[in-house]
Design a protein around this motif. Structure first.
Motif, PDB file in Angstrom:
ATOM      1  N   THR A  17     -12.337 -58.307  65.320  1.00 19.62           N
ATOM      2  CA  THR A  17     -12.903 -59.473  64.635  1.00 19.62           C
ATOM      3  C   THR A  17     -13.668 -60.376  65.592  1.00 19.62           C
ATOM      4  O   THR A  17     -14.513 -61.161  65.154  1.00 19.62           O
ATOM      5  CB  THR A  17     -11.804 -60.299  63.956  1.00 19.62           C
ATOM      6  OG1 THR A  17     -10.872 -60.752  64.955  1.00 19.62           O
ATOM      7  CG2 THR A  17     -11.061 -59.481  62.909  1.00 19.62           C
ATOM      8  N   ARG A  22     -19.730 -65.107  60.997  1.00 22.33           N
ATOM      9  CA  ARG A  22     -19.147 -65.289  59.661  1.00 22.33           C
ATOM     10  C   ARG A  22     -19.436 -66.699  59.163  1.00 22.33           C
ATOM     11  O   ARG A  22     -19.962 -67.538  59.883  1.00 22.33           O
ATOM     12  CB  ARG A  22     -17.630 -65.058  59.702  1.00 22.33           C
ATOM     13  CG  ARG A  22     -16.890 -65.955  60.679  1.00 22.33           C
ATOM     14  CD  ARG A  22     -15.387 -65.725  60.660  1.00 22.33           C
ATOM     15  NE  ARG A  22     -14.681 -66.490  61.661  1.00 22.33           N
ATOM     16  CZ  ARG A  22     -14.285 -67.756  61.515  1.00 22.33           C
ATOM     17  NH1 ARG A  22     -14.541 -68.397  60.380  1.00 22.33           N
ATOM     18  NH2 ARG A  22     -13.629 -68.380  62.485  1.00 22.33           N
ATOM     19  N   THR A 422     -19.457 -57.646  68.427  1.00 25.79           N
ATOM     20  CA  THR A 422     -18.221 -56.876  68.389  1.00 25.79           C
ATOM     21  C   THR A 422     -18.271 -55.696  69.361  1.00 25.79           C
ATOM     22  O   THR A 422     -19.303 -55.049  69.502  1.00 25.79           O
ATOM     23  CB  THR A 422     -18.002 -56.310  66.981  1.00 25.79           C
ATOM     24  OG1 THR A 422     -18.329 -57.321  66.028  1.00 25.79           O
ATOM     25  CG2 THR A 422     -16.571 -55.888  66.776  1.00 25.79           C
ATOM     26  N   TRP A 478     -11.612 -52.180  60.903  1.00 21.04           N
ATOM     27  CA  TRP A 478     -10.555 -51.930  61.887  1.00 21.04           C
ATOM     28  C   TRP A 478      -9.660 -50.776  61.454  1.00 21.04           C
ATOM     29  O   TRP A 478      -9.190 -49.991  62.277  1.00 21.04           O
ATOM     30  CB  TRP A 478      -9.737 -53.198  62.121  1.00 21.04           C
ATOM     31  CG  TRP A 478      -8.917 -53.658  60.950  1.00 21.04           C
ATOM     32  CD1 TRP A 478      -9.272 -54.575  60.017  1.00 21.04           C
ATOM     33  CD2 TRP A 478      -7.599 -53.218  60.593  1.00 21.04           C
ATOM     34  NE1 TRP A 478      -8.260 -54.734  59.086  1.00 21.04           N
ATOM     35  CE2 TRP A 478      -7.220 -53.915  59.423  1.00 21.04           C
ATOM     36  CE3 TRP A 478      -6.707 -52.308  61.149  1.00 21.04           C
ATOM     37  CZ2 TRP A 478      -5.994 -53.727  58.796  1.00 21.04           C
ATOM     38  CZ3 TRP A 478      -5.477 -52.111  60.522  1.00 21.04           C
ATOM     39  CH2 TRP A 478      -5.134 -52.819  59.370  1.00 21.04           C
TER      40      TRP A 478
END
Length: 680
Positions: A17, A22, A422, A478
């Motif tokens: 994450t 976001r 990421t 994930w």
């Protein structure tokens, strides 16, 4: 392959994450985009960012060890931004300048600037207050009458199950607010202790377990001068409006609320969730008019973002059309067979939303009455797509099996990208997507990258399979990386979204009404057997299942009820006694336990503890305030009383396990347990 490398990365990146942008907000003119993203793929500090003129720059860079900016709110024009760091209220202007700390009457939470950017409302000690953006004029708007009352914050059910995270809403003119008053005095207390630090006092929370009282949420209107007007909402729906109700049809849930140009609009739902009223509130008097009524024999639901109105006042309302969850825009209904997931927003007469034609994909759609055809899909390619909109700017957030991209479009054309920082997983997910069995169960199969045809592999089922979440989509996540890691350790890993999961129609979602376990377990077994018919690699003589939360419950139930199929299980944070879980979520599927106890008895694992004959590892964080550790402790006690050996692993965590030294070691412990149990 180094079996330790991926677990360490998984823990360090907090399930991959970190580095993910976001919470996008686009200004009405489309010129500015706000978002939150950590400093890198391994740095947990969250920064507040601005994308403008094709460039991104940080607006707020809190120093370590602060977790940084976890959430924020902006004024209408996205010029003033408010956020909290360690209980301190901060603001920053998108036009330039350093962040500024605003003095408050106490530790602040839930700050939100007024639409005109001159004031900031916030909550401290359960009281709603307002302060000038310049730091002057702090004043009280609503004070709690006792410690169990709060103003401006949502209740537990709203946050945990309904999805409403706000407790107050500004008027468009910035002169008043619609405020939720929550009285939790009647809600059961639970005490969460830190067993690893016994010198610390336990934390008390109000948790409305199934069949017990909810908090009482009422609404009031307050001016910025502190003048109050109670909102006179309906207390109950007429009996005729509640089909087959199992209790008094009281409106216990405030599902949504907003203050639009014509005034506040509120969605109310009865305790049994079978009746929903959407009402307009008169700002001057607090009286209401009913805009829409919806009833259903199972439950009524609103997609996130609905109801709302276009700039011209055209209502955007949820609607069920046969087996499809649709939206109605005025008199126009979204296309047949298109399962609407979320209403993203409106720009003028346009309505933006996400929807699925296939349950493994989610796409961005726009309805524009000035164009032909009115409904147009924006996103392309298999994946899970969403967006934020403002003016003629669309921030398209696309997650595919290759990873995530965030594209900024102006006037429908790509004009830039927002960086995704990421880390790339050390194992590359290589799922095979399948539709298995008579019900065409959407499934994802992972085989080892080194597998050669002809070999036999033990099978690991790794589903979620509960309402509200899918794990079988055309997007990397994930859990696809974890699934591939287990495959590289020598397993064939299978994940299946069965009945009860979203995106596949109304009847599919309702397939678990009255029984939280039976249909779900049946779908997992059917998918397993259908996959084994296609792939000789799957050894049905060595089958294990692992899961967390709902899928932890499923894993434990699998070895209790079907030891002929499942030979070992790891069950993390399993809600084994459905009476202990919250009102909104459980009563939707099982009803009120005092009226329909048979569903709770059917779904509980405790009466079946004596049936355990397979290796079972129970894992639970002792600070879990979502699924109480009592679930695992009660199941363990029942197993012990029945003389059934099992393993219990307590963790010094809450519901989610993400920290280094815990999340990574847990994966390795699970792997060793599964291999030992299956005699690999």
């Amino acid at each position: 392959m180094d079996r330790n490398g991926f677990p360490r990365q998984f823990a360090r990146t907090r399930r991959f994450t970190l580095g993910v942008p976001r919470d996008f907000t686009v200004s009405p003119d489309g010129e500015r985009v706000l978002f939150v993203r950590s400093a890198s793929g391994s740095d947990p500090r969250n920064l507040l960012w601005l994308y403008e003129n094709g460039q991104e720059r940080p607006l707020a860079e809190p120093a370590a060890p602060s977790p940084g900016v976890t959430s924020y709110a902006a004024d209408l024009e996205v010029r003033v931004v408010a956020y909290v760091l360690g209980g301190e209220l901060w603001t920053v202007h998108t036009g330039g300048g350093a962040p500024r700390r605003i003095p408050t009457a106490g530790p602040a939470t839930a700050p939100r600037p007024s639409p005109d950017g001159t004031l900031i409302a916030y909550v401290t000690g359960g009281a709603l207050r307002v302060v000038g953006t310049d730091g002057t004029g702090d004043r009280l708007l609503a004070a709690p009458e006792c410690p169990d009352v709060t103003y401006g914050l949502p209740d537990y059910a709203a946050v945990a199950s309904i999805g409403r995270s706000r407790g107050y809403w500004w008027s468009p003119d910035s002169d008043a607010l619609l405020v939720a008053r929550v009285d939790a005095s009647m809600v059961q207390r639970r005490y969460i202790a830190d067993a690893a630090n016994p010198q610390e006092p336990p934390r008390c929370i109000r948790y409305p377990a199934a069949g017990t009282p909810n908090a009482e949420t009422t609404l009031l209107l307050t001016t910025v001068a502190g003048e109050h007007t109670p909102v006179r909402l309906p207390r109950a729906a007429p009996e005729a409006d509640v089909p087959g109700a199992w209790n008094a049809p009281a409106f216990e849930y405030v599902v949504t609320a907003d203050w639009e140009s014509a005034g506040p609009v509120v969605s109310l739902q009865t305790r049994d969730q079978r009746t929903l009223w959407i009402v307009a509130v008169a700002p001057a008097t607090g009286d209401f008019d009913v805009l829409a009524r919806q009833t259903d024999e199972a439950w009524v639901t609103c997609p996130p973002g609905a109801p709302r109105h276009t700039a011209a006042g055209v209502p955007v309302l949820p609607q069920v059309c046969g087996d499809t969850r649709a939206i109605r825009i005025g008199s126009v209904v979204s296309p047949a067979g298109l399962q609407v997931r979320e209403v993203l927003g409106t720009v003028g007469a346009q309505v933006w939303f996400t929807a699925s034609e296939d349950p493994t994909e989610v796409h961005v759609w726009c309805y524009d009455p000035s164009r032909e055809p009115g409904f147009v899909r924006l996103s392309e390619g298999p994946g899970v797509h969403t967006a934020a909109v403002g003016g003629d700017t669309v921030v398209l957030d696309s997650r595919t099996e290759d990873g995530q991209t965030v594209t900024v479009l102006h006037g429908g054309q790509p004009s830039g990208r927002i960086g995704v920082l990421t880390e790339e997983p050390l194992v590359t997910p290589q799922p095979v997507h399948l539709a298995l069995g008579e019900r065409e169960l959407r499934s994802r199969l992972h085989l080892p990258s080194w597998y050669a045809p002809g070999g036999r592999l033990p099978v690991l089922l790794f589903p979620y399979a509960g309402p509200g979440m899918q794990v079988v989509t055309r997007a990397r996540a994930w859990y696809t990386a974890v699934g591939q890691w287990f495959a590289e350790q020598g397993f064939a890993v299978l994940a299946t979204d069965g009945r009860g999961t979203p995106g596949r129609g109304v009847a599919w979602e309702r397939g678990i009404v009255g029984d939280r376990l039976g249909p779900v377990l049946e779908d997992q077994i059917d998918a397993l057997h259908a996959a084994a018919e296609r792939y000789d690699a799957l050894d049905l003589g060595r089958v294990a299942i692992r899961g967390w939360s709902f899928s932890g419950y499923l894993a434990a139930g699998a070895v209790l009820h079907r030891p002929d199929v499942f030979h070992a299980a790891v069950a993390g944070a399993p809600p084994v006694d459905r009476r202990l879980y919250d009102t909104y979520w459980e009563e939707r599927y099982l009803g009120h336990p005092d009226v329909r106890p048979e569903g709770y008895e059917r779904s509980s694992l405790l009466p079946h503890a004596h049936r355990l004959t397979r290796p079972l590892m129970l894992v639970h964080g002792l600070a879990d305030d979502n699924v109480a550790p009592a679930h695992t402790l009660r199941l363990s006690a029942a197993l012990l009383a029945a003389g059934r050996p099992h393993t219990v692993l307590p963790l010094p965590t809450g519901h989610l396990v993400t920290g280094e030294g815990v999340a990574d070691k847990l994966l390795l412990l699970e792997l060793d347990f599964l291999k030992r149990s299956l005699k690999i």
